[in-house]
Design a protein around this motif. Sequence first.
Motif, PDB file in Angstrom:
ATOM      1  N   ILE A 190       0.862  -1.195   0.000  1.00  0.00           N
ATOM      2  CA  ILE A 190       0.000   0.000   0.000  1.00  0.00           C
ATOM      3  C   ILE A 190       0.898   1.245   0.000  1.00  0.00           C
ATOM      4  N   PRO A 191       0.847   2.094  -1.029  1.00  0.00           N
ATOM      5  CA  PRO A 191       1.765   3.247  -1.126  1.00  0.00           C
ATOM      6  C   PRO A 191       1.297   4.432  -0.281  1.00  0.00           C
ATOM      7  N   ILE A 192       1.313   4.265   1.032  1.00  0.00           N
ATOM      8  CA  ILE A 192       0.702   5.241   1.945  1.00  0.00           C
ATOM      9  C   ILE A 192       1.369   6.619   1.859  1.00  0.00           C
ATOM     10  N   LYS A 193       2.693   6.641   1.970  1.00  0.00           N
ATOM     11  CA  LYS A 193       3.415   7.928   1.980  1.00  0.00           C
ATOM     12  C   LYS A 193       3.151   8.721   0.694  1.00  0.00           C
ATOM     13  N   GLU A 194       3.315   8.055  -0.439  1.00  0.00           N
ATOM     14  CA  GLU A 194       3.170   8.731  -1.737  1.00  0.00           C
ATOM     15  C   GLU A 194       1.779   9.340  -1.907  1.00  0.00           C
ATOM     16  N   VAL A 195       0.743   8.563  -1.584  1.00  0.00           N
ATOM     17  CA  VAL A 195      -0.639   9.026  -1.766  1.00  0.00           C
ATOM     18  C   VAL A 195      -0.960  10.181  -0.813  1.00  0.00           C
ATOM     19  N   LEU A 196      -0.553  10.051   0.465  1.00  0.00           N
ATOM     20  CA  LEU A 196      -0.892  11.096   1.443  1.00  0.00           C
ATOM     21  C   LEU A 196      -0.096  12.375   1.219  1.00  0.00           C
ATOM     22  N   GLU A 197       1.166  12.253   0.818  1.00  0.00           N
ATOM     23  CA  GLU A 197       1.953  13.473   0.556  1.00  0.00           C
ATOM     24  C   GLU A 197       1.350  14.244  -0.617  1.00  0.00           C
ATOM     25  N   LYS A 198       0.884  13.511  -1.608  1.00  0.00           N
ATOM     26  CA  LYS A 198       0.255  14.161  -2.761  1.00  0.00           C
ATOM     27  C   LYS A 198      -1.063  14.825  -2.351  1.00  0.00           C
ATOM     28  N   GLN A 199      -1.847  14.130  -1.516  1.00  0.00           N
ATOM     29  CA  GLN A 199      -3.152  14.632  -1.106  1.00  0.00           C
ATOM     30  C   GLN A 199      -3.040  15.866  -0.201  1.00  0.00           C
ATOM     31  N   PHE A 200      -2.132  15.800   0.787  1.00  0.00           N
ATOM     32  CA  PHE A 200      -2.084  16.853   1.816  1.00  0.00           C
ATOM     33  C   PHE A 200      -0.899  17.806   1.664  1.00  0.00           C
ATOM     34  N   ASN A 201       0.010  17.518   0.725  1.00  0.00           N
ATOM     35  CA  ASN A 201       1.150  18.389   0.466  1.00  0.00           C
ATOM     36  C   ASN A 201       1.956  18.698   1.731  1.00  0.00           C
ATOM     37  N   MET A 202       2.232  17.653   2.489  1.00  0.00           N
ATOM     38  CA  MET A 202       3.111  17.807   3.647  1.00  0.00           C
ATOM     39  C   MET A 202       3.867  16.500   3.863  1.00  0.00           C
ATOM     40  N   ILE A 203       4.927  16.558   4.665  1.00  0.00           N
ATOM     41  CA  ILE A 203       5.742  15.374   4.868  1.00  0.00           C
ATOM     42  C   ILE A 203       4.933  14.277   5.576  1.00  0.00           C
ATOM     43  N   VAL A 204       5.125  13.031   5.128  1.00  0.00           N
ATOM     44  CA  VAL A 204       4.467  11.872   5.746  1.00  0.00           C
ATOM     45  C   VAL A 204       5.552  10.855   6.068  1.00  0.00           C
ATOM     46  N   LYS A 205       5.554  10.329   7.299  1.00  0.00           N
ATOM     47  CA  LYS A 205       6.492   9.275   7.703  1.00  0.00           C
ATOM     48  C   LYS A 205       5.689   8.054   8.128  1.00  0.00           C
ATOM     49  N   LEU A 206       6.109   6.881   7.635  1.00  0.00           N
ATOM     50  CA  LEU A 206       5.418   5.626   7.962  1.00  0.00           C
ATOM     51  C   LEU A 206       6.370   4.721   8.722  1.00  0.00           C
ATOM     52  N   GLU A 207       5.844   4.054   9.744  1.00  0.00           N
ATOM     53  CA  GLU A 207       6.659   3.140  10.541  1.00  0.00           C
ATOM     54  C   GLU A 207       5.768   2.020  11.058  1.00  0.00           C
ATOM     55  N   ASN A 208       6.367   0.881  11.340  1.00  0.00           N
ATOM     56  CA  ASN A 208       5.654  -0.200  12.018  1.00  0.00           C
ATOM     57  C   ASN A 208       5.128   0.305  13.367  1.00  0.00           C
ATOM     58  N   ASP A 209       3.946  -0.159  13.780  1.00  0.00           N
ATOM     59  CA  ASP A 209       3.301   0.408  14.982  1.00  0.00           C
ATOM     60  C   ASP A 209       4.129   0.244  16.249  1.00  0.00           C
ATOM     61  N   ALA A 210       4.732  -0.933  16.446  1.00  0.00           N
ATOM     62  CA  ALA A 210       5.500  -1.152  17.682  1.00  0.00           C
ATOM     63  C   ALA A 210       6.774  -0.313  17.691  1.00  0.00           C
ATOM     64  N   ARG A 211       7.401  -0.166  16.517  1.00  0.00           N
ATOM     65  CA  ARG A 211       8.607   0.674  16.464  1.00  0.00           C
ATOM     66  C   ARG A 211       8.253   2.143  16.676  1.00  0.00           C
ATOM     67  N   ALA A 212       7.132   2.566  16.099  1.00  0.00           N
ATOM     68  CA  ALA A 212       6.670   3.942  16.334  1.00  0.00           C
ATOM     69  C   ALA A 212       6.415   4.143  17.825  1.00  0.00           C
ATOM     70  N   MET A 213       5.746   3.163  18.439  1.00  0.00           N
ATOM     71  CA  MET A 213       5.437   3.240  19.870  1.00  0.00           C
ATOM     72  C   MET A 213       6.716   3.412  20.696  1.00  0.00           C
ATOM     73  N   SER A 214       7.765   2.678  20.323  1.00  0.00           N
ATOM     74  CA  SER A 214       9.015   2.767  21.090  1.00  0.00           C
ATOM     75  C   SER A 214       9.638   4.156  20.940  1.00  0.00           C
ATOM     76  N   LEU A 215       9.510   4.755  19.755  1.00  0.00           N
ATOM     77  CA  LEU A 215      10.031   6.109  19.539  1.00  0.00           C
ATOM     78  C   LEU A 215       9.245   7.120  20.379  1.00  0.00           C
ATOM     79  N   GLY A 216       7.921   6.928  20.465  1.00  0.00           N
ATOM     80  CA  GLY A 216       7.083   7.788  21.309  1.00  0.00           C
ATOM     81  C   GLY A 216       7.482   7.698  22.765  1.00  0.00           C
ATOM     82  N   GLU A 217       7.784   6.484  23.236  1.00  0.00           N
ATOM     83  CA  GLU A 217       8.211   6.313  24.632  1.00  0.00           C
ATOM     84  C   GLU A 217       9.584   6.944  24.854  1.00  0.00           C
TER      85      GLU A 217
END
Length: 412
Positions: free
Chosen positions: A175-202
Motif C-alpha cells: 500500500i503506497p501510503i506515503k506517496e498518496v498522502l503526501e500528494k493529497q495533503f502536500n506535507m511530509i508523511v512518515k510511515l513506521e511499524n506500529d510497535a517501532r513507532a510506539m518505542s520512539l514515542g516512549e
Amino acid sequence: MGNQLMTGSFQLMKSINRSLILNLIREKGPISRADIAKLTNLTPPTVSNLVKELLRAEIVIERNLGESSGGRKPTLLTLNGEMFHVIGVDIGSHDIKLILTSIMGKIIKRNALPIPKDITNETLLALIIESISLLLENEEVDEEKIVGIGIGMHGIVDVKSGVSIFAPNLNLHNIPIKEVLEKQFNMIVKLENDARAMSLGELWFGNGAGVDSFVCINVGYGIGAGIIINRKLFHGNNYISGEIGHMVIDINGPQCTCGNYGCLQTFASGPALVDTVKKEIRLGHPSKLSEMTGNNLELITGGLIHRAALDGDELSKAALEQAGRYLGVGLTNLIHTINPKRIILGGGVSNAGDLLLHSLIQTINQRALTEAAKQTDIIISKFGSDATSMGAVALILAELFTSRGTETAANY
C-alpha cells in the motif's frame, strides 16, 4: 493546498545546526544563546544568526526570565509550542485512530474511524484520507501550521519508501501510503511499524525518556516489538526486527495466521485470549462472561475479559494469568537476546495491568539466567491506547529535531 509556509518552515528546521539548536531548546529550554553555544560548540555569532531565523519564522520565542550575575538579564529561548502541529495516525486491525498534537506532544484533538471488513488498498487509502480530513474539519488550527503526518501501521513496512509491504490483519500488500498522502495533503508523511513507532514515542515523551536501551512491546491483535539500542531505533536488514509475535514458543502449538505453528501470538495476543476463554466456556467452565454476553460467546472481547476478571471471574483471571506466563516466556527470550534495561508494554492486552504483569514477572523471575536479568524493568506504557499515535507524532518530531532522521534523538 498551498503549503508554502510549512514547506519553508520544515526546511528551515531541518539543517544540521538548526536541528541541534532546536532539539536543545526542546530538551533544555528555556535556555540562553550563550548556553546553546557552549553545549553545541557552535560560535556565538552562528547561534545568534540561526536563532534570528527561527525567531522570524516564529518557531522559537523569547522569554525574559534569565538570571544574570549583574548587568542585563539574558533573554531565554523556548519553543513556540502552540504554533505548529503534528498529526499522528495509528492504523490498526479494526480501526484508524488519530491525534492532533502540538510540537511538544500535547494532544489537542483525537478521532477514530472503524475499518470495514473486506477492505482493499484503495478503500483503505480513501479511509485514511477521510479520517485526516475529518480531524482537520471545523478545527481552529490553521492547516498551514501542520508540520507533517506520522503513521504507525501494523505489519511489515518499508520505512524509506513509506509503503506498507504486508498488513497481515487486513490481508493487504504493498500500500503506497506515503506517496498518496503526501500528494493529497502536500506535507511530509512518515510511515513506521506500529510497535517501532510506539518505542520512539516512549523514547521522546514517555517511559523510555532518559533510558539508552529498551524494548517496547505492543500486545494487541498481534504482538510486535520496537527495539531502541543506544537511543537509536533498530530496524533490521529487511524491516522485520521486533516481530516477536512470530517467535515460536511451542512447535506443536496451534497454527498462526503467518502459517507457522506455535507462535507467541497464538498464546498471548488479544484473539488468543478470547479463543482460550470461549473454548473453556464451551467445555462447561462457569464464567460471568456467559451472563455478560447473554450467552452469545461471539460478543466476548479482551476488554470484557478484563472487566470480568476485575469482577472476580475466575476463568477470566486464569486466562489473563496464562497469557502473562506465555508473554513472560517470550520476554525472557528477548532479555536473553537483547538484554534491554527496560521493557515497556503497550497495546490492548496491556490494559489488564497487574492481572497480567504478576504472572509475567513471576515467569521472568523463574527463567532469566542471572539475578540482574530477573530484575529487568517491566512497566506499562505511559500513553495507553494513544501509544502508537504518540509514536507516529514522534516520527515527525524526530525528523524535525534531529539531523539524523528517525534513528535517534540527540543525546546531550
